[in-house]
Design an enzyme around this catalytic site. Sequence first.
Site, PDB file in Angstrom:
ATOM      1  N   GLU A   1     -26.512  22.016 -11.608  1.00 34.54           N
ATOM      2  CA  GLU A   1     -26.102  23.374 -11.974  1.00 34.54           C
ATOM      3  C   GLU A   1     -27.093  24.013 -12.952  1.00 34.54           C
ATOM      4  O   GLU A   1     -27.266  25.238 -12.969  1.00 34.54           O
ATOM      5  CB  GLU A   1     -24.692  23.385 -12.565  1.00 34.54           C
ATOM      6  CG  GLU A   1     -23.589  22.973 -11.594  1.00 34.54           C
ATOM      7  CD  GLU A   1     -23.401  23.924 -10.419  1.00 34.54           C
ATOM      8  OE1 GLU A   1     -23.651  25.126 -10.579  1.00 34.54           O
ATOM      9  OE2 GLU A   1     -23.022  23.442  -9.328  1.00 34.54           O
TER      10      GLU A   1
ATOM     11  N   HIS B   1     -17.206   7.282 -20.530  1.00 32.31           N
ATOM     12  CA  HIS B   1     -17.216   5.824 -20.413  1.00 32.31           C
ATOM     13  C   HIS B   1     -18.618   5.272 -20.542  1.00 32.31           C
ATOM     14  O   HIS B   1     -18.839   4.234 -21.175  1.00 32.31           O
ATOM     15  CB  HIS B   1     -16.609   5.401 -19.077  1.00 32.31           C
ATOM     16  CG  HIS B   1     -16.376   3.929 -19.000  1.00 32.31           C
ATOM     17  ND1 HIS B   1     -17.331   3.053 -18.546  1.00 32.31           N
ATOM     18  CD2 HIS B   1     -15.316   3.173 -19.393  1.00 32.31           C
ATOM     19  CE1 HIS B   1     -16.856   1.819 -18.623  1.00 32.31           C
ATOM     20  NE2 HIS B   1     -15.634   1.869 -19.136  1.00 32.31           N
TER      21      HIS B   1
ATOM     22  N   LYS C   1     -16.439  -0.608 -28.836  1.00 33.36           N
ATOM     23  CA  LYS C   1     -17.343   0.483 -28.468  1.00 33.36           C
ATOM     24  C   LYS C   1     -17.566   1.443 -29.631  1.00 33.36           C
ATOM     25  O   LYS C   1     -18.514   2.219 -29.641  1.00 33.36           O
ATOM     26  CB  LYS C   1     -16.775   1.236 -27.247  1.00 33.36           C
ATOM     27  CG  LYS C   1     -16.740   0.358 -25.992  1.00 33.36           C
ATOM     28  CD  LYS C   1     -15.942   0.996 -24.858  1.00 33.36           C
ATOM     29  CE  LYS C   1     -15.936   0.091 -23.622  1.00 33.36           C
ATOM     30  NZ  LYS C   1     -15.060   0.622 -22.541  1.00 33.36           N
TER      31      LYS C   1
END
Lengths: 363, 363, 363, 363
Positions: D132, D283, D324
């Site tokens: 895009e 993620h 994480k």
Amino acid sequence: MAEQHAILAAKDAVLVHSTALPDDMLRIKGYDFNQGVDHRALLQSFLTTGFQASSVGQAIQEINTMIEKRLEPVEEQKGGDPSDSSPSHSGCTIFLGYTSNLISSGVRESIRYLAQHKMVDVIVTTAGGIEEDFIKCLAPTYLGEFSLSGKELRQRGINRTGNLLVPNDNYCKFEDWLMPILDKMVQEQKDEGTHWTPSKMIHRLGKEINNPESVYYWAYKNDIPVFSPALTDGSIGDMIYFHSYKNPGLILDIVEDIRRMDNKAVFAKRTGMIILGGGLVKHHIANANLMRNGADYAVFVNTGQEFDGSDSGARPDEAVSWGKIRMDAKPVKVYADASIIFPLLVAETFAFHADKLIPEKTQ
Amino acid sequence: MAEQHAILAAKDAVLVHSTALPDDMLRIKGYDFNQGVDHRALLQSFLTTGFQASSVGQAIQEINTMIEKRLEPVEEQKGGDPSDSSPSHSGCTIFLGYTSNLISSGVRESIRYLAQHKMVDVIVTTAGGIEEDFIKCLAPTYLGEFSLSGKELRQRGINRTGNLLVPNDNYCKFEDWLMPILDKMVQEQKDEGTHWTPSKMIHRLGKEINNPESVYYWAYKNDIPVFSPALTDGSIGDMIYFHSYKNPGLILDIVEDIRRMDNKAVFAKRTGMIILGGGLVKHHIANANLMRNGADYAVFVNTGQEFDGSDSGARPDEAVSWGKIRMDAKPVKVYADASIIFPLLVAETFAFHADKLIPEKTQ
Amino acid sequence: MAEQHAILAAKDAVLVHSTALPDDMLRIKGYDFNQGVDHRALLQSFLTTGFQASSVGQAIQEINTMIEKRLEPVEEQKGGDPSDSSPSHSGCTIFLGYTSNLISSGVRESIRYLAQHKMVDVIVTTAGGIEEDFIKCLAPTYLGEFSLSGKELRQRGINRTGNLLVPNDNYCKFEDWLMPILDKMVQEQKDEGTHWTPSKMIHRLGKEINNPESVYYWAYKNDIPVFSPALTDGSIGDMIYFHSYKNPGLILDIVEDIRRMDNKAVFAKRTGMIILGGGLVKHHIANANLMRNGADYAVFVNTGQEFDGSDSGARPDEAVSWGKIRMDAKPVKVYADASIIFPLLVAETFAFHADKLIPEKTQ
Amino acid sequence: MAEQHAILAAKDAVLVHSTALPDDMLRIKGYDFNQGVDHRALLQSFLTTGFQASSVGQAIQEINTMIEKRLEPVEEQKGGDPSDSSPSHSGCTIFLGYTSNLISSGVRESIRYLAQHKMVDVIVTTAGGIEEDFIKCLAPTYLGEFSLSGKELRQRGINRTGNLLVPNDNYCKFEDWLMPILDKMVQEQKDEGTHWTPSKMIHRLGKEINNPESVYYWAYKNDIPVFSPALTDGSIGDMIYFHSYKNPGLILDIVEDIRRMDNKAVFAKRTGMIILGGGLVKHHIANANLMRNGADYAVFVNTGQEFDGSDSGARPDEAVSWGKIRMDAKPVKVYADASIIFPLLVAETFAFHADKLIPEKTQ
């Protein structure tokens, strides 16, 4: 005077008369428990219950149409390169997509049932949607709570996925299982020129797990292609990363897979999409269906909303504008957590028609 | 060297070992459709399916505990002014709250079943939750679509509530029915000094409708108080407004009702809250339960989220901080549209225990 | 052949040509930080940023139109009973509604600014939206976290509202303040026949608090009616409950208030609605505007979604079908937490036009 | 007696006393518009406004800490294979992730500003987030409405993305631009043995577009790696599919990219994550940061909710459980549409510190 006039005008606004509605419009009526608890009748009453209950009712109808069309004999073959265009022999090629958390959850058993009995034709999921299935063959996942402390869990080596708990040892077991397979894959690439793609790797892992609890064991057995272009985005990627320092050279090509995926849509007679959750799995299936000027049938189950302009939350009608769903389709979106909805949908569709869908010997 | 060191550190982070989880933790396992479609077993499998399916499973358990406690014999009476403190004779006073849209939907039939068999003790809803029940006795509501044009509908005199359509003629019929009753209420206020409150007006309307399809007919018959402090906020209010220009003087007092409502919690042995949706109905029931230092049991079903600080979206644990739910309670919130969830909950709780809950003759 | 044909058909589907779009359509273009940080220009760029940023831009335009129309001289009076129909002298009567949590939050200061300078004409809120304003005059609210334990907070007597913390002592102080006022209200009812309604009680409390930090002090000073039909649903109700055992007899009538509220809409030249959050406040304002065949302007800011059929989450277009918003209006919904949005809206609308809106001496 | 006892008990429950809160807790106080419209002060007041306004305030602080740490001189090099471990020379490696719709929106200009001035170190986005950007260099995107009919749009060849409209001609132009580049890529693969990966392809496209409006032009110029493992999932994939029938053989390998991506985290001194939206981008960045036992700083902006167990909607604390995010980090999630939030965050962080972040000559 002016006041009375104003009150009368108010009354006119409030008590506007209506034009008649078509005779065949469904009347809202919920289940009457005075007739006892008949679950099937209750689920059938969802259609006239309104709001998302009606959407569930419509989703059941839409999937049952997919199943009916899928069972129609396909007279003549839409040809193509037999090696990768894989023309579907079914009257309706069903694409099933789901996010990884659903494999972590008990929705996995519903999905496995569909793969086991070859009730769907193409599967798309994320990396977690692949690896969690294998990991569950190695060790269990537990029910926890959404509010458990991240710090305390990390100190104990317990990973949280919503209200599920996955001991990190499960990932250690996964490493033990996967590393030798990666060695073999590199070897085969070198020796036999195997051109690995995510779908081929998933096929291989399904063979290696050799466990009837696994979704991908059955996908392997039943030759259902499973696409996951970002297969490195998860524990498999972690293992590939570590492995690359011990035994480098593995190549996973996503070009061959997009060709295979798109051909599944291009060479289908009709297509249906059943998509649980958003993100890549939703976009990937819909994008492939653009290649055939739109899917014929579609059911989306997710909790996303359109207001932020995300593809995840977009209503099916947005996909119509892109040509990803046919202009004359009646796509259904159910706004709800698939952990509740999908087992109900399977009960009233694929499992309900099990006798027609499962060859006698395997039933 | 530095590199290898870094890779090893990465491996340590990824392959952290876990401490053992308690033996009695539930393992995640979904329904196996290979055993056929057994809906009850499927719904029981929700508990170990994870995410909101598990919440549904927990909500079923919580409501079944309310029912069990409610059936316990109450030895000794917690006294009080018999005229308005209405001590509950049940072992667990169940407060049921729901927003008006659920009465517009087919969830109404589930609610009516509970009122018909006196399975709940106190009802709280909004003005629409009252009037739509009566209006449905006069004319039907239809299934439409969320995306229908507001302008076109208004031009046709059709009102939209989500994907439901209500012809405006239904409200004209409601006016015809309500106006003479308002006349009588004003008359009784003047003649007999009747002190009208929202709950008394609802009781009277339940008597007047005299229709077994109506929730409030049964609430009237079974003497279940129905609270709706903002009863003027809807079509009833519109009619009261017009009526006040023809026959002024009606008074609806909310002080007596708050006393009656709070006493329902204060004089209860135990309490359970079942709240569908947010806004006033959720706050009103929880606030009354603060008066008894918290409800013993609670199930919330709604789609609200906590992030905007709304009471509607708040988790039950926020209510614990206020003393509206007991500190040792195990409240359950199901994040989903009640049109799907509530019929399922009723099927596995109140209707499942119908034989214990419904006196033989009325069954 | 068949394959090539299929690929060409795919290409045709993907590479469909478009018809031209109108020349005056806005092009998407975000703020260019290379021109430095000009906040006003940044907020103006929201209109062409897309998604909810565009909705914010449209909401700014809609409110500025309300302000512009409100400032238009009103030639001729729409008459009526001067005692309660309170014809608005403004060219656009602005209804402002908000849920209680916004008064708990720092949005209160924005609302107080509007009341202080009489920038809105009618206010609707819930019980908490009233009492929290007074309580904040007595003691502060603190910033906490959404994840704090309800049990630990209750043990410490700290109430949580989202990520806000309110010590329960604040409510004890509120009791000390309110009880003598309730005594006086009962006395005046007996002695002078005062017919109390929620709006009259709020007016009185605004006078009693006598504190320029209070929204309702300014509503009292500036004679802005504040409607809250379920005023008993909160701490005020708790106090009324306790008070009723010491000094019974207070009556709060909601009939007179619905008449007053509806007249605000019926006798207005034009109306605008600014509604933050859902539930009663949203429905009550919209319902009143049905009495005039719809509001001319509307801005909703909330996080609700339409899929569950709730009025809270309904798009403005649903209100059009009911006649609550005019068919030719351009209502705007911003899907976002009002704690972020409302201060931004005030900055670009009411506060931006402060020089026109605030009489010189008070500026 | 019993009654009075019950009322007293109720009072005790309601009027619980509180223990003192720490002196340094922030008091809730919103912006006072009486001091005029000072946007910077208004945005600073967000921290004490509560709910998501406070989250915005905390996100500003968190990003400013990332910037401060990033500017700290890095004394000694964490070594490694210079060819692919790309040790960051900054004190804090900032990972920026965003979903494709944000590139479609005007948020693109904020992102381009960050890339242009090398204010972030690693970018992760989806296929749409790449293409895009290039397409917008070829033709504009327009502001439409969420409710436009999909069928009518498809008939006109106009694609809808939320409330944005993209004429399908734009994709035809993209095909014209991309096809010759794909030819060259295949040629180079054959001739020079170029081992293409998604990040290398994006780098090349950034070079080819040669347009300062493009995010990836600047990523190319400033050597910011851009990862998009499922790069075939969008228009680029469509073109690759068609191209594969004309000029087959292109390979896009995702193994080399996961190695490069993970090394960005492994060899960083500190890391910060700024993630707009969910799905793969969220993620992927978090998973890479697991390889270093957690990011030091994190800001998530999205509209997802945790209740469905999705990674997209998970609170940062879930990522803490996985390692994480560091256990001692203070991650921030803002629940809102990034189209509103991200420009505000950039204004108060990167753009605010432009003088420190942009070398003089390029300012």
